[in-house]
Design an enzyme around this catalytic site. Structure first.
Site, mmCIF file in Angstrom:
data_model
loop_
_atom_site.group_PDB
_atom_site.id
_atom_site.type_symbol
_atom_site.label_atom_id
_atom_site.label_comp_id
_atom_site.label_asym_id
_atom_site.label_seq_id
_atom_site.Cartn_x
_atom_site.Cartn_y
_atom_site.Cartn_z
ATOM 1 N N GLU A 81 -62.756 8.846 56.168
ATOM 2 C CA GLU A 81 -62.183 8.610 57.490
ATOM 3 C C GLU A 81 -60.705 8.994 57.489
ATOM 4 O O GLU A 81 -59.992 8.783 56.504
ATOM 5 C CB GLU A 81 -62.358 7.145 57.871
ATOM 6 C CG GLU A 81 -63.835 6.788 57.902
ATOM 7 C CD GLU A 81 -64.126 5.398 58.403
ATOM 8 O OE1 GLU A 81 -65.304 5.034 58.407
ATOM 9 O OE2 GLU A 81 -63.201 4.679 58.794
ATOM 10 N N CYS A 95 -53.068 9.460 58.908
ATOM 11 C CA CYS A 95 -53.344 8.622 57.738
ATOM 12 C C CYS A 95 -54.541 9.242 57.014
ATOM 13 O O CYS A 95 -55.646 9.264 57.555
ATOM 14 C CB CYS A 95 -53.656 7.211 58.247
ATOM 15 S SG CYS A 95 -54.073 6.034 56.979
ATOM 16 N N CYS A 102 -63.203 3.506 47.163
ATOM 17 C CA CYS A 102 -62.101 3.166 46.249
ATOM 18 C C CYS A 102 -62.644 2.248 45.157
ATOM 19 O O CYS A 102 -63.378 1.306 45.457
ATOM 20 C CB CYS A 102 -60.975 2.466 47.006
ATOM 21 S SG CYS A 102 -59.572 2.050 45.926
ATOM 22 N N CYS A 106 -60.046 -4.378 46.034
ATOM 23 C CA CYS A 106 -59.229 -5.447 46.630
ATOM 24 C C CYS A 106 -60.120 -6.240 47.600
ATOM 25 O O CYS A 106 -60.842 -5.648 48.402
ATOM 26 C CB CYS A 106 -58.030 -4.862 47.366
ATOM 27 S SG CYS A 106 -56.967 -3.887 46.291
ATOM 28 N N CYS A 109 -60.042 -5.713 51.545
ATOM 29 C CA CYS A 109 -60.071 -4.335 52.049
ATOM 30 C C CYS A 109 -61.504 -3.831 52.193
ATOM 31 O O CYS A 109 -62.282 -3.874 51.238
ATOM 32 C CB CYS A 109 -59.279 -3.450 51.086
ATOM 33 S SG CYS A 109 -59.408 -1.687 51.414
ATOM 34 N N GLY A 152 -59.027 4.995 49.554
ATOM 35 C CA GLY A 152 -58.807 5.415 48.176
ATOM 36 C C GLY A 152 -57.430 5.118 47.628
ATOM 37 O O GLY A 152 -56.486 4.818 48.370
ATOM 38 N N SER A 184 -48.947 5.474 49.369
ATOM 39 C CA SER A 184 -49.062 4.032 49.109
ATOM 40 C C SER A 184 -49.973 3.828 47.909
ATOM 41 O O SER A 184 -51.056 4.404 47.837
ATOM 42 C CB SER A 184 -49.659 3.348 50.347
ATOM 43 O OG SER A 184 -49.953 2.000 50.075
ATOM 44 N N HIS A 209 -48.496 -7.591 48.075
ATOM 45 C CA HIS A 209 -49.368 -8.605 48.695
ATOM 46 C C HIS A 209 -49.323 -9.999 48.088
ATOM 47 O O HIS A 209 -49.975 -10.916 48.601
ATOM 48 C CB HIS A 209 -50.827 -8.143 48.754
ATOM 49 C CG HIS A 209 -51.038 -6.811 49.390
ATOM 50 N ND1 HIS A 209 -50.289 -6.352 50.449
ATOM 51 C CD2 HIS A 209 -51.919 -5.810 49.110
ATOM 52 C CE1 HIS A 209 -50.709 -5.144 50.794
ATOM 53 N NE2 HIS A 209 -51.680 -4.795 49.995
ATOM 54 N N CYS A 328 -55.533 0.193 58.758
ATOM 55 C CA CYS A 328 -55.559 0.181 57.303
ATOM 56 C C CYS A 328 -56.548 -0.858 56.794
ATOM 57 O O CYS A 328 -56.606 -1.963 57.296
ATOM 58 C CB CYS A 328 -54.176 -0.152 56.764
ATOM 59 S SG CYS A 328 -53.067 1.220 56.948
HETATM 60 N N1 SAH Z 1 -55.007 2.311 47.872
HETATM 61 C C1 SAH Z 1 -53.697 2.403 48.362
HETATM 62 C C2 SAH Z 1 -53.602 3.136 49.689
HETATM 63 C C3 SAH Z 1 -54.657 2.849 50.726
HETATM 64 S S1 SAH Z 1 -54.646 1.235 51.423
HETATM 65 C C4 SAH Z 1 -53.064 1.037 48.457
HETATM 66 O O1 SAH Z 1 -53.752 0.047 48.299
HETATM 67 O O2 SAH Z 1 -51.853 0.980 48.628
HETATM 68 C C5 SAH Z 1 -53.237 1.281 52.505
HETATM 69 C C6 SAH Z 1 -52.651 -0.081 52.811
HETATM 70 O O3 SAH Z 1 -53.531 -0.869 53.625
HETATM 71 C C7 SAH Z 1 -52.393 -0.911 51.562
HETATM 72 O O4 SAH Z 1 -51.148 -1.550 51.625
HETATM 73 C C8 SAH Z 1 -53.517 -1.913 51.638
HETATM 74 O O5 SAH Z 1 -53.269 -3.049 50.873
HETATM 75 C C9 SAH Z 1 -53.574 -2.179 53.107
HETATM 76 N N2 SAH Z 1 -54.791 -2.873 53.548
HETATM 77 C C10 SAH Z 1 -55.992 -2.925 52.951
HETATM 78 N N3 SAH Z 1 -56.861 -3.680 53.674
HETATM 79 C C11 SAH Z 1 -56.174 -4.104 54.755
HETATM 80 C C12 SAH Z 1 -56.518 -4.898 55.887
HETATM 81 N N4 SAH Z 1 -57.745 -5.359 56.050
HETATM 82 N N5 SAH Z 1 -55.553 -5.151 56.801
HETATM 83 C C13 SAH Z 1 -54.315 -4.638 56.678
HETATM 84 N N6 SAH Z 1 -53.942 -3.863 55.641
HETATM 85 C C14 SAH Z 1 -54.854 -3.600 54.686
HETATM 86 FE FE1 SF4 Z 2 -58.358 0.575 47.213
HETATM 87 FE FE2 SF4 Z 2 -56.017 0.292 48.473
HETATM 88 FE FE3 SF4 Z 2 -58.274 -0.815 49.487
HETATM 89 FE FE4 SF4 Z 2 -57.182 -1.814 47.265
HETATM 90 S S1 SF4 Z 2 -56.268 -1.767 49.301
HETATM 91 S S2 SF4 Z 2 -59.361 -1.375 47.572
HETATM 92 S S3 SF4 Z 2 -56.438 0.011 46.266
HETATM 93 S S4 SF4 Z 2 -57.855 1.349 49.256
#
Ligand code: SAH
Ligand code: SF4
Length: 345
Positions: A81, A95, A102, A106, A109, A152, A184, A209, A328
């Protein structure tokens, strides 16, 4: 689209033809070689046969007022996406995804919960940008910023990401300044160290975080491999080498990481390691994906006040695309069904 293949197809041509072809693809944003009036007819035909520019990807769209989400599927059926965010002042940020899925897992996410499929190639990353650039050309707009904040972990696919960055930045490519490109990372230390030595200095964002390892390991499993201290040392080295500001991302999750103590600990952590001029905290509204809730407005306000009192700079990210689940962490290929309209870029 495989850009190495373009080099192969043009290998018997004079060198300037490659630059010319790149200019046609990335600047003039042609969609078919028949539009390439500057090339000899025979070469146009050869390129049409050997390096077609039409979409090799089936694409589905979801649009809202300020966001467009595209689901792009590659030749092996893998989907990613990509999100276009339209700012009120007319700028456009895209973006991009660096991996399909990934592996970092997390817990907050949607991408992380969906598991990992494969790394994307540099061309597949670039394609996501090209796709929206062509679409914006129709209304006379352009892409101003690129953020690697889609699906990712960019530093688990370092070489392809940097190859894409070079093309995004290159005068022969999209010609987007390094200051308008951001990566990021969840904190892959080797990636932060390598980025510090790159000739192109893009913006670095760290998904922190949580202010301590016990809490961070609960929500970011990668913290066991890359604990906070190691990440901050790598960031310290990065800042020392590059003199660039680093953004610490902090999603505000109700009752998980948003207490007054968490705020104090976060401010202290950053002050201990980094010059305050070169670090700031971006408080991100959590986009619910199932298990957690976003912190309420008052909590975010109080949290921010505490950090401000410690003289650590904070910002708050505007929420894009929530209504179409294009924000995100919400990218999981789940909400596109057969009824979704399909349009040309
Ligand atoms: N993997 C990398 C980049 C992709 S995620 C990373 O984790 O940094 C991009 C951003 O979105 C990261 O800061 C991630 O923690 C945040 N993110 C993930 N899930 C989210 C959610 N449900 N709401 C808001 N931000 C989120
Ligand atoms: Fe991967 Fe970033 Fe999502 Fe964590 S927040 S699972 S590193 S995409």
């Amino acid at each position: 689209m495989d850009l190495n293949k373009l080099k192969m197809v043009l290998k018997d041509e004079p060198a300037y033809r490659l630059r010319q072809a790149e200019e046609l693809i990335f600047k003039q944003l042609i969609e078919d070689w028949s539009e390439a009036q500057s090339l000899p007819v025979a070469l146009r035909q050869k390129l049409k046969n050997d390096f077609p520019l039409s979409t090799e990807s089936a694409v589905k769209f979801l649009e809202s007022k300020d966001t467009v989400k595209a689901v792009i599927s590659f030749s092996d059926g893998v989907k990613v996406e990509t999100v276009l965010m339209r700012h009120k002042d007319g700028r456009n940020t895209i973006c991009v995804s660096s991996q399909a899925g990934c592996p970092m897992g997390c817990v907050f996410c949607a991408t992380g919960k969906g598991g990992f499929k494969r790394n994307l190639s540099a061309s597949e990353i670039v394609w996501q940008i090209l796709f929206f650039a062509r679409r914006l050309k129709i209304t006379g707009e352009r892409i101003d910023n690129v953020v690697f904040m889609g699906m990712g972990e960019p530093f688990l696919n370092y070489d392809a990401v940097m190859e894409a960055v070079r093309l995004i930045n290159s005068k022969d490519g999209f010609n987007i300044g390094a200051r308008h490109i951001s990566i990021s990372t969840v904190g892959v230390v080797e990636g932060i160290e390598k980025l510090a030595d790159e000739p192109i200095q893009v913006n670095l964002a760290i998904s922190l975080h949580a202010p301590n390892d016990a809490l961070r390991s609960r929500i970011v499993p990668a913290n066991k491999k890359y604990p906070i201290n190691n990440i901050l040392w790598a960031v310290y080295g990065y800042v020392k080498k590059t003199n660039r500001r680093v953004m610490f991302e902090y999603i505000m999750i109700d009752g998980v990481n948003d207490s007054d103590d968490n705020a104090r600990e976060l401010a202290a952590l950053i002050k201990k390691r980094l010059s305050l001029k070169l670090a700031f905290v971006n408080l991100i509204t959590y986009n619910p994906t199932g298990d957690f809730k976003p912190s309420n407005r008052d909590r975010v306000k109080k949290f921010r006040e505490i950090i401000d009192q410690e003289n650590v700079e904070t910002t708050e990210r505007y929420r894009f695309g929530r209504e179409i689940k294009a924000a995100c962490g919400q990218l999981a290929n789940r909400d596109v069904n057969d009824k979704t309209k399909i349009q040309r870029p």
